[in-house]
Design a protein around this motif. Structure first.
Motif, PDB file in Angstrom:
ATOM      1  N   UNK A 174      25.982  57.948  41.276  1.00  0.00           N
ATOM      2  CA  UNK A 174      26.251  56.466  41.585  1.00  0.00           C
ATOM      3  C   UNK A 174      27.476  56.163  42.114  1.00  0.00           C
ATOM      4  N   UNK A 175      28.603  56.664  41.496  1.00  0.00           N
ATOM      5  CA  UNK A 175      29.859  56.132  41.647  1.00  0.00           C
ATOM      6  C   UNK A 175      30.033  56.634  43.488  1.00  0.00           C
ATOM      7  N   UNK A 217      34.966  59.906  33.878  1.00  0.00           N
ATOM      8  CA  UNK A 217      36.235  59.248  33.954  1.00  0.00           C
ATOM      9  C   UNK A 217      37.153  59.638  35.000  1.00  0.00           C
ATOM     10  N   UNK A 218      37.541  61.053  34.889  1.00  0.00           N
ATOM     11  CA  UNK A 218      38.223  61.784  35.768  1.00  0.00           C
ATOM     12  C   UNK A 218      37.870  61.809  37.141  1.00  0.00           C
ATOM     13  N   UNK A 223      38.475  59.989  42.673  1.00  0.00           N
ATOM     14  CA  UNK A 223      37.921  59.527  43.719  1.00  0.00           C
ATOM     15  C   UNK A 223      38.764  58.486  44.302  1.00  0.00           C
ATOM     16  N   UNK A 224      38.995  57.381  43.108  1.00  0.00           N
ATOM     17  CA  UNK A 224      39.604  56.344  43.543  1.00  0.00           C
ATOM     18  C   UNK A 224      41.346  56.502  44.217  1.00  0.00           C
ATOM     19  N   UNK A 225      41.918  57.491  43.746  1.00  0.00           N
ATOM     20  CA  UNK A 225      43.010  58.071  44.389  1.00  0.00           C
ATOM     21  C   UNK A 225      42.953  58.507  45.653  1.00  0.00           C
ATOM     22  N   UNK A 230      42.028  58.077  52.147  1.00  0.00           N
ATOM     23  CA  UNK A 230      40.848  58.129  53.220  1.00  0.00           C
ATOM     24  C   UNK A 230      40.060  57.329  52.673  1.00  0.00           C
ATOM     25  N   UNK A 231      39.669  56.097  53.008  1.00  0.00           N
ATOM     26  CA  UNK A 231      38.394  55.367  52.711  1.00  0.00           C
ATOM     27  C   UNK A 231      37.025  56.011  52.832  1.00  0.00           C
TER      28      UNK A 231
END
Ligand code: KG4
Length: 337
Positions: A174-175, A217-218, A223-225, A230-231
């Protein structure tokens, strides 16, 4: 002796017919309505069960080549599961059993998953585990290591202390903005990705218990980092992400399972539940069979996710024991045993 079995614990409406413990039909209607929401919406699931249950049962009887009046007992999933979904199957089973004056058999859904290994499609279908065996039960709601001593006696020796393996896969999917359920999508992408591309957190907890919330969470934080630089990181690397996520989950599952097998000395090892459809996990089982001399039992794809055939075979064993349900038996969203 004919058993009609009904499964409606989550988002699959399923009916099966068995004659003397041999499966004659197994019909399942899945609910696409949840895809748009990225997860099962309980209210919508109950409504879809209401719509599906009569046609699914009719179809199961038709494929088995029997009439409703031939049924000798009705087996049904009593729990655990979504209450609204369970109530549809339980109420239907009660109404049908009453109208036919035949006994009802209540089945624990999780026991059903384990006993899926005893589904026989024909008389000479004899590749089944012997007791005791170890079963890794991995689904959207559960991750357990079970010592199966008999049809009735199952000891949970390890289980997740937070998320289930399937839940973790679905949430990570989903993320990544992939569809629901994530399991089959991740599985497909992982086949062409590099499993060693990325490392995610693995839990270190004692005994045979599992934990998947740290991994989730990891995955999210990494992914956020990466997306800061790179969007379009996910689009560019989704195969490698899927393969690395799958590898991490399979490693976590197999590490504890190996420990359980070693400590108990039981080398007959089965896998069950929706996540047992995963090709990475199936390959890991085959690899362990070769490497450690395990005798492994991997279910057919159609008996991995929720199905009434497994409820039927469990119901059949209970029928042989004269273990029937009372008409006032309620459904249970949670069950200890
Ligand atoms: O046993 P199940 O149908 O439902 C219950 O939780 O009771 O399991 C559903 C879970 C979902 O999380 C789904 O994503 C996962 O099984 N799943 C898979 C695969 N197919 C289904 N996970 C990994 N790889 C698959 N091929």
């Amino acid at each position: 002796m004919y058993i009609l079995a009904i499964e409606s614990s989550c988002d699959d409406t399923s009916a099966a017919v068995l004659r003397d413990g041999i499966l004659l039909s197994n019909v399942t209607a899945s609910q696409a309505v949840h895809e748009a929401y990225g997860g099962v919406v309980p209210e919508l699931a109950s409504r879809a069960h209401q719509q599906n249950i009569v046609p699914v049962v009719d179809q199961a009887l038709k494929r088995a080549g029997i009439e409703r009046t031939d049924i000798n007992a009705v087996a049904f999933t009593r729990g655990p599961g979504l209450m609204g979904s369970l109530l549809v199957g339980v109420s239907f089973a009660k109404g049908l059993a009453r109208s036919l004056s035949v006994p009802m058999i209540d089945v624990n859904h999780l026991q059903g998953h384990v006993l899926a290994h005893f589904i026989k499609e024909s008389e000479d279908d004899n590749d089944q585990p012997e007791f005791p065996f170890i079963c890794l039960l991995v689904s959207g709601g559960n991750s357990q290591i079970i010592k199966v001593n008999s049809y009735k006696d199952m000891e949970i020796i390890g289980q997740t202390i937070d998320d289930a393996a399937g839940e973790a896969i679905d949430k990570c999917s989903k993320v990544m903005g992939l569809g629901y359920p994530g399991g089959p999508i991740i599985d497909k992408l992982a086949r062409v990705g590099n499993p060693d591309a990325y490392q995610f957190a693995k839990p270190s907890i004692a005994g045979y218990d599992y934990s998947f919330s740290g991994l989730k969470t990891s995955f999210l934080y990494n992914l956020r980092d990466w997306m800061k630089d790179d969007p379009d990181f996910i689009e560019h690397h989704k195969e490698d992400l899927a393969a690395s996520l799958e590898k991490t989950i399979v490693d976590i599952l197999m590490n504890k399972l190996r420990k359980a097998v070693k400590d108990t000395g039981i080398t007959q090892v089965a896998v069950a539940g929706g996540v047992s459809a995963n090709n990475g996990l199936r390959n890991a089982f085959r690899d362990h069979a070769k490497r450690y001399g395990w005798k492994i039992f991997i279910p057919k794809f159609s008996y991995t996710t929720d199905n009434a055939a497994m409820i039927g075979i469990t119901g059949y064993f209970k029928y042989l024991d004269n273990d029937f349900a009372a008409i006032d038996l309620p459904a249970y969203a949670r069950m200890e045993k």
